[in-house]
Structure formats: C-alpha cells, structure tokens
Design a protein around this motif. Sequence first.
Motif, PDB file in Angstrom:
ATOM      1  N   ARG A   1     -17.510 -20.257   9.485  1.00  0.00           N
ATOM      2  CA  ARG A   1     -18.236 -20.519  10.808  1.00  0.00           C
ATOM      3  C   ARG A   1     -18.097 -19.258  11.646  1.00  0.00           C
ATOM      4  O   ARG A   1     -17.166 -18.958  11.920  1.00  0.00           O
ATOM      5  CB  ARG A   1     -17.556 -21.705  11.651  1.00  0.00           C
ATOM      6  N   LEU A   2     -19.256 -18.882  12.431  1.00  0.00           N
ATOM      7  CA  LEU A   2     -19.632 -17.878  12.954  1.00  0.00           C
ATOM      8  C   LEU A   2     -18.718 -17.776  14.345  1.00  0.00           C
ATOM      9  O   LEU A   2     -17.844 -16.785  14.636  1.00  0.00           O
ATOM     10  CB  LEU A   2     -20.905 -17.634  13.462  1.00  0.00           C
ATOM     11  N   ASP A   3     -18.638 -18.850  14.930  1.00  0.00           N
ATOM     12  CA  ASP A   3     -17.789 -19.077  16.447  1.00  0.00           C
ATOM     13  C   ASP A   3     -16.502 -18.779  15.951  1.00  0.00           C
ATOM     14  O   ASP A   3     -15.713 -18.515  16.853  1.00  0.00           O
ATOM     15  CB  ASP A   3     -18.043 -20.684  16.771  1.00  0.00           C
ATOM     16  N   ALA A   4     -16.000 -19.323  14.652  1.00  0.00           N
ATOM     17  CA  ALA A   4     -14.415 -19.092  14.527  1.00  0.00           C
ATOM     18  C   ALA A   4     -14.132 -17.762  14.387  1.00  0.00           C
ATOM     19  O   ALA A   4     -12.901 -17.477  14.445  1.00  0.00           O
ATOM     20  CB  ALA A   4     -14.225 -20.058  13.215  1.00  0.00           C
ATOM     21  N   VAL A   5     -14.843 -16.667  13.914  1.00  0.00           N
ATOM     22  CA  VAL A   5     -14.374 -15.430  13.623  1.00  0.00           C
ATOM     23  C   VAL A   5     -14.857 -14.337  14.567  1.00  0.00           C
ATOM     24  O   VAL A   5     -14.561 -13.278  14.644  1.00  0.00           O
ATOM     25  CB  VAL A   5     -14.998 -15.007  12.323  1.00  0.00           C
ATOM     26  N   ALA A   6     -15.409 -15.114  15.620  1.00  0.00           N
ATOM     27  CA  ALA A   6     -15.862 -13.882  16.846  1.00  0.00           C
ATOM     28  C   ALA A   6     -14.622 -13.679  17.573  1.00  0.00           C
ATOM     29  O   ALA A   6     -13.738 -14.291  17.687  1.00  0.00           O
ATOM     30  CB  ALA A   6     -16.789 -14.808  17.652  1.00  0.00           C
ATOM     31  N   ASP A   7     -14.346 -12.356  17.879  1.00  0.00           N
ATOM     32  CA  ASP A   7     -13.306 -11.824  18.773  1.00  0.00           C
ATOM     33  C   ASP A   7     -13.497 -12.188  20.044  1.00  0.00           C
ATOM     34  O   ASP A   7     -14.514 -12.996  20.548  1.00  0.00           O
ATOM     35  CB  ASP A   7     -12.914 -10.258  18.453  1.00  0.00           C
ATOM     36  N   ARG A   8     -12.460 -11.819  20.954  1.00  0.00           N
ATOM     37  CA  ARG A   8     -12.592 -12.326  22.441  1.00  0.00           C
ATOM     38  C   ARG A   8     -13.780 -11.940  23.137  1.00  0.00           C
ATOM     39  O   ARG A   8     -14.094 -12.367  23.966  1.00  0.00           O
ATOM     40  CB  ARG A   8     -11.231 -11.918  22.980  1.00  0.00           C
ATOM     41  N   ARG A   9     -14.263 -10.577  22.609  1.00  0.00           N
ATOM     42  CA  ARG A   9     -15.730 -10.082  23.141  1.00  0.00           C
ATOM     43  C   ARG A   9     -16.744 -10.797  22.806  1.00  0.00           C
ATOM     44  O   ARG A   9     -17.880 -10.447  22.968  1.00  0.00           O
ATOM     45  CB  ARG A   9     -15.625  -8.676  23.093  1.00  0.00           C
ATOM     46  N   GLY A  10     -16.703 -11.737  21.786  1.00  0.00           N
ATOM     47  CA  GLY A  10     -17.811 -12.590  21.272  1.00  0.00           C
ATOM     48  C   GLY A  10     -18.539 -11.768  20.041  1.00  0.00           C
ATOM     49  O   GLY A  10     -19.764 -11.525  20.049  1.00  0.00           O
ATOM     50  N   VAL A  11     -17.738 -10.774  19.335  1.00  0.00           N
ATOM     51  CA  VAL A  11     -18.342 -10.045  18.345  1.00  0.00           C
ATOM     52  C   VAL A  11     -17.872 -10.238  16.860  1.00  0.00           C
ATOM     53  O   VAL A  11     -16.659 -10.582  16.816  1.00  0.00           O
ATOM     54  CB  VAL A  11     -17.937  -8.321  18.738  1.00  0.00           C
ATOM     55  N   VAL A  12     -18.673 -10.332  16.021  1.00  0.00           N
ATOM     56  CA  VAL A  12     -18.319 -10.529  14.595  1.00  0.00           C
ATOM     57  C   VAL A  12     -18.821  -9.317  13.802  1.00  0.00           C
ATOM     58  O   VAL A  12     -19.744  -8.802  13.998  1.00  0.00           O
ATOM     59  CB  VAL A  12     -18.982 -11.602  13.999  1.00  0.00           C
TER      60      VAL A  12
ATOM     61  N   ALA B   1     -24.073 -13.949  28.437  1.00  0.00           N
ATOM     62  CA  ALA B   1     -23.511 -13.275  27.434  1.00  0.00           C
ATOM     63  C   ALA B   1     -22.764 -13.893  26.509  1.00  0.00           C
ATOM     64  O   ALA B   1     -22.497 -13.850  25.320  1.00  0.00           O
ATOM     65  CB  ALA B   1     -22.512 -12.065  28.007  1.00  0.00           C
ATOM     66  N   ALA B   2     -21.818 -14.907  27.191  1.00  0.00           N
ATOM     67  CA  ALA B   2     -20.790 -15.763  26.389  1.00  0.00           C
ATOM     68  C   ALA B   2     -21.624 -16.691  25.548  1.00  0.00           C
ATOM     69  O   ALA B   2     -20.977 -17.364  24.527  1.00  0.00           O
ATOM     70  CB  ALA B   2     -19.989 -16.604  27.311  1.00  0.00           C
ATOM     71  N   GLN B   3     -22.933 -16.909  25.732  1.00  0.00           N
ATOM     72  CA  GLN B   3     -23.721 -17.880  24.927  1.00  0.00           C
ATOM     73  C   GLN B   3     -24.216 -17.247  23.687  1.00  0.00           C
ATOM     74  O   GLN B   3     -24.821 -17.922  22.703  1.00  0.00           O
ATOM     75  CB  GLN B   3     -24.748 -18.804  25.808  1.00  0.00           C
ATOM     76  N   ARG B   4     -24.067 -15.805  23.633  1.00  0.00           N
ATOM     77  CA  ARG B   4     -24.671 -15.208  22.424  1.00  0.00           C
ATOM     78  C   ARG B   4     -23.413 -14.416  21.870  1.00  0.00           C
ATOM     79  O   ARG B   4     -22.386 -14.172  22.460  1.00  0.00           O
ATOM     80  CB  ARG B   4     -25.343 -14.374  22.736  1.00  0.00           C
ATOM     81  N   ILE B   5     -23.400 -14.326  20.455  1.00  0.00           N
ATOM     82  CA  ILE B   5     -22.640 -13.581  19.568  1.00  0.00           C
ATOM     83  C   ILE B   5     -23.100 -12.278  19.204  1.00  0.00           C
ATOM     84  O   ILE B   5     -24.275 -12.342  18.783  1.00  0.00           O
ATOM     85  CB  ILE B   5     -21.861 -14.196  18.373  1.00  0.00           C
ATOM     86  N   THR B   6     -22.281 -11.257  19.264  1.00  0.00           N
ATOM     87  CA  THR B   6     -23.024  -9.951  18.670  1.00  0.00           C
ATOM     88  C   THR B   6     -22.361  -9.788  17.157  1.00  0.00           C
ATOM     89  O   THR B   6     -21.154  -9.758  16.903  1.00  0.00           O
ATOM     90  CB  THR B   6     -22.283  -8.713  19.589  1.00  0.00           C
ATOM     91  N   ILE B   7     -23.412  -9.499  16.277  1.00  0.00           N
ATOM     92  CA  ILE B   7     -22.998  -9.414  15.000  1.00  0.00           C
ATOM     93  C   ILE B   7     -23.073  -7.891  14.783  1.00  0.00           C
ATOM     94  O   ILE B   7     -24.238  -7.124  14.765  1.00  0.00           O
ATOM     95  CB  ILE B   7     -24.159 -10.024  13.964  1.00  0.00           C
ATOM     96  N   ARG B   8     -22.235  -7.118  14.501  1.00  0.00           N
ATOM     97  CA  ARG B   8     -21.979  -5.706  14.286  1.00  0.00           C
ATOM     98  C   ARG B   8     -21.873  -5.589  12.661  1.00  0.00           C
ATOM     99  O   ARG B   8     -20.984  -5.766  12.101  1.00  0.00           O
ATOM    100  CB  ARG B   8     -20.697  -5.336  14.946  1.00  0.00           C
ATOM    101  N   VAL B   9     -23.064  -4.941  12.183  1.00  0.00           N
ATOM    102  CA  VAL B   9     -23.192  -4.717  10.905  1.00  0.00           C
ATOM    103  C   VAL B   9     -23.099  -3.285  10.523  1.00  0.00           C
ATOM    104  O   VAL B   9     -23.896  -2.438  10.786  1.00  0.00           O
ATOM    105  CB  VAL B   9     -24.446  -5.419  10.300  1.00  0.00           C
TER     106      VAL B   9
END
Length: 244
Positions: A88-99, A4-12
């Motif tokens: 950068r996607l990684d820089a804006v992901a929150d602690r749960r890995g959600v952008v 799960a930590a290797q992926r980022i959830t993009i919430r659109v």
Amino acid sequence: MTAAAQRITIRVQRRAGPDAAAEWQNFLVERDEAITVADALDVINREPRTVQGESVPPIAWASGCTFPTCGGCAMRIGGRALLACKTRLDAVADRRGVVTLEPLAKFPLRRDLWVDLGRMRSDFERMRAVVDAVPNAATIVLRSALGRCTSCAICLDACPEVRAGAAFVGPAAIAAAYDANLVEPSSERIAMLMLKGGIDDCGQAQNCLAACPEGVPLDEALAGSFRDATRAFLRRLWPRRVTR
Ligand code: SF4
Ligand code: FES
C-alpha cells in the motif's frame, strides 16, 4: 489536510540502461489509502511528468500479474525489497509523504526499476529443483507452503551472502531443492547442495525469512537441506551406519 498532505511524492531512481548514470525524478500522485505502489506507477505512466512539469519516458518496471503471484514487481520501496503490487502506497510514505523507489540492488539492471531476474531460473536449474511429482499426504502442508514461492528474488536481495562474486545460490533455490527432495529424493540434488555455493554458504542470518512476502518457510527448508547434506556427508564416511 493541506493540499501537499493530500499528495504523495514518488521519488524514482531512473537509469536509461545498465551503463547509464542514475538520476532521481519526483512524481506526484493523489494520496489514496486503497492504492498500491504498482497502481501509483500505472497512474504516473499514463502521462509521465515530473514535479517540475517535465515530460519524461514511462518508468520501466516489471508487472506480470497485478496480484502477488508472478513475483516480477519486486523492487526497493523505501529501502526495503517489497512487491509493488502488494504494498500500500500510503503505508510506506515517510513523514514528509515521500516514497522512494529503487531497483533490486543485486541483479543486473535493465532500465529504471526493471532488473534481470534470470539467475532465479538458472539457480533453480543448478539445484535440480524442478520436479513434476504428486505430493504425498505427509508433505502436502509443507509443500504447499514452499509452493507459495513466486521467484520474486526478494530473499536474495535481503541475504548478506548473496553479493557480487559470491557463489551462494540463495534461499529460494535451496528451498525449491528441498521441496523437490520431499517428493523425489535425489542424491545428485543433495550433492549439488554440498558444493560451493550450496547450503554451507548460508550464514543463517534469517533475513530471507523476514523478507519473504509470501511467508515461505525458508528456515525450515534451509534447516532441512542442512540435515540432508550432513546425512549425505556422514553416509560417505560410514556408508553402513548411516541410513536415510
Ligand atoms: S522464497 Fe519468498 S522472497 Fe524468496 S523468491 Fe520465493 S517468494 Fe520471493
Ligand atoms: S505484478 Fe506479479 S507479483 Fe506483483
């Protein structure tokens, strides 16, 4: 690192058109510190499929240059107006890995993350801000900084004075008018600055300066425009005493 930590959830936030109801869809992309939000949207749009496995239409967003020069990819990323191709996607992901991605809030929606930035052009025209002149040596540094503006509209999104029903033309058009006045001073342009919606409507919150992704010296442009307008006002009162 877990899977799960290797992926980022993009919430659109998705909307099929200006009058359609908003719905949220989640997409997964591999976590990669090299990719931007724009890259992630491109990856999703190759085969748009939600976390639940539902196949959905591609996400609409404006991408003109893939390099921060056109300003078209401005959107709300994690609640802040930013350029997708510069973030950068990684820089804006929150602690749960959600952008979370939403369209700019103060512009007419076309679809999904794509808004109509047409008011930028009409605001520039309204302020008579388009000039075709060669910069002189004294203003070249300032003009080059003002010239970094990409018309992305992020400063308008950040400005509390730009809101439904308000006349304020916004920081970018005033900065463009100031830039134009540096090379080709125009009493007509300064008169426009003094009308309703002009420099007097700036509340000096300076949110625009902090939000601008290009570091355009909006504070200097707004202060300079205020000086130009004040001088013009005083000149109307005492034409013989106040010179430019
Ligand atoms: S001044 Fe900055 S934030 Fe405003 S439109 Fe230009 S580049 Fe975008
Ligand atoms: S795509 Fe042009 S500024 Fe981002």
